[in-house]
Design an enzyme around this catalytic site. Structure first.
Site, PDB file in Angstrom:
ATOM      1  N   GLY A 113       1.059  -1.230  -0.148  1.00 33.65           N
ATOM      2  CA  GLY A 113      -0.037   0.014  -0.005  1.00 33.65           C
ATOM      3  C   GLY A 113       0.782   1.308   0.235  1.00 33.65           C
ATOM      4  CD  GLU A 114       2.795   5.834   0.191  1.00 31.19           C
ATOM      5  OE1 GLU A 114       2.909   5.567  -1.037  1.00 31.19           O
ATOM      6  OE2 GLU A 114       3.627   6.226   1.022  1.00 31.19           O
ATOM      7  CB  SER A 115       5.253   2.849   4.161  1.00 36.49           C
ATOM      8  OG  SER A 115       6.067   3.706   3.275  1.00 36.49           O
TER       9      SER A 115
ATOM     10  CB  CYS B 102       5.499  -3.798  -1.158  1.00 31.95           C
ATOM     11  SG  CYS B 102       5.760  -2.316  -2.359  1.00 31.95           S
TER      12      CYS B 102
ATOM     13  NE  ARG C 180       8.259   5.650   1.112  1.00 36.51           N
ATOM     14  CZ  ARG C 180       7.681   6.632   0.897  1.00 36.51           C
ATOM     15  NH1 ARG C 180       8.330   7.762   1.192  1.00 36.51           N
ATOM     16  NH2 ARG C 180       6.352   6.643   0.718  1.00 36.51           N
TER      17      ARG C 180
ATOM     18  CB  ILE D  38       3.229  -2.111  -7.596  1.00 34.84           C
ATOM     19  CG1 ILE D  38       2.775  -3.329  -8.233  1.00 34.84           C
ATOM     20  CG2 ILE D  38       2.501  -0.887  -7.756  1.00 34.84           C
ATOM     21  CD1 ILE D  38       1.330  -3.524  -7.648  1.00 34.84           C
ATOM     22  NE  ARG D  39       3.177   3.719  -5.700  1.00 34.80           N
ATOM     23  CZ  ARG D  39       2.712   4.031  -4.656  1.00 34.80           C
ATOM     24  NH1 ARG D  39       3.789   4.822  -3.889  1.00 34.80           N
ATOM     25  NH2 ARG D  39       1.929   3.389  -4.088  1.00 34.80           N
TER      26      ARG D  39
ATOM     27  CG  HIS E 154       2.623  -6.074  -4.158  1.00 32.80           C
ATOM     28  ND1 HIS E 154       1.801  -5.821  -2.899  1.00 32.80           N
ATOM     29  CD2 HIS E 154       3.214  -5.308  -4.551  1.00 32.80           C
ATOM     30  CE1 HIS E 154       2.014  -4.480  -3.097  1.00 32.80           C
ATOM     31  NE2 HIS E 154       3.101  -4.189  -4.158  1.00 32.80           N
TER      32      HIS E 154
ATOM     33  CD  GLU F 207       0.446  -8.771  -1.623  1.00 35.97           C
ATOM     34  OE1 GLU F 207       1.429  -9.629  -1.435  1.00 35.97           O
ATOM     35  OE2 GLU F 207       0.606  -7.385  -1.489  1.00 35.97           O
TER      36      GLU F 207
END
Ligand code: GLN
Length: 196
Positions: free
Chosen positions: A46-48, A78, A107, A136-137, A177, A179
């Site tokens: 997601g976004e840390s 991630c 990051r 992804i990023r 990822h 998942e």
């Protein structure tokens, strides 16, 4: 064993599905009381920076940090890898993590959203066949401490090979990822090897 998935932001549903595919009914974690009941935790992608701020708002930040330090088996993918790292570079000003793994992660090391990619990577400790990894990023690991086992590496745009899957005792992290693929070998490795 009760396995929780931190469900504040990110792809927690995909982790719950991956657990279900491994025969484990995971539970969504958002509150201190829910956190008390679990034996192991997954921190999703997601976004840390958002995960940190929501964990504080939901009053679980310090508790998760303590449970991890006290030995709760935890897997992060991630953004989850960033949350488990002791140190981050290219962090947002003052960005905190739960920590636990003696690594420095960069990051967005593999680039921005448009630079997301998929590749088959080798991680013999996890699976005999190559793992289909989606980045992804994604972060990569720049420095590893002595007690960290590198499970997989991948070549970055700088031409150097960087760890993208690491384990330190009860803690496991991947820059990719699993998942969101139908290869659940990383989840199986977490459940069978890291949690035992
Ligand atoms: N770049 C994101 C972060 O810093 C992680 C991206 C991801 O989880 N796919 O948290």
């Amino acid at each position: 064993m009760q396995v929780g998935v931190l469900a504040l932001q990110g792809d927690f549903r995909e982790h719950l599905n991956a657990l279900a595919q491994c025969g484990v009914q995971g539970v969504e974690i958002r509150t201190p009381a829910e956190l008390d009941k679990i034996d192991a935790l997954i921190i999703p992608g997601g976004e840390s920076t958002t995960i940190v701020s929501l964990a504080k708002t939901f009053d679980v930040f310090e508790q998760i940090k303590k449970r991890i330090a006290d030995g709760m088996p935890t897997y992060g993918s991630c953004a989850g890898m960033i949350m488990l790292a002791d140190h981050i570079v290219a962090a947002k000003d003052g960005q905190e993590t739960f920590g636990g793994i003696d690594i420095t992660v960069r990051r967005n090391a593999f680039g921005r959203q448009v630079d997301s990619f998929e590749s088959d990577i080798s991680a013999p400790a996890i699976s005999k066949s190559p793992i289909h990894a989606i980045f992804i990023r994604a972060p990569w690991v720049e420095k590893v401490g002595k007690s960290v086992e590198v499970l997989a590496s991948y070549e970055g745009s700088d031409g150097a090979s960087h760890p993208v899957a690491v384990r330190q005792g009860h803690l496991l992290a991947t820059a990719f990822h699993p998942e969101i693929t139908d290869d659940f070998s990383v989840h199986r490795y977490f459940l069978e090897k890291v949690c035992s």
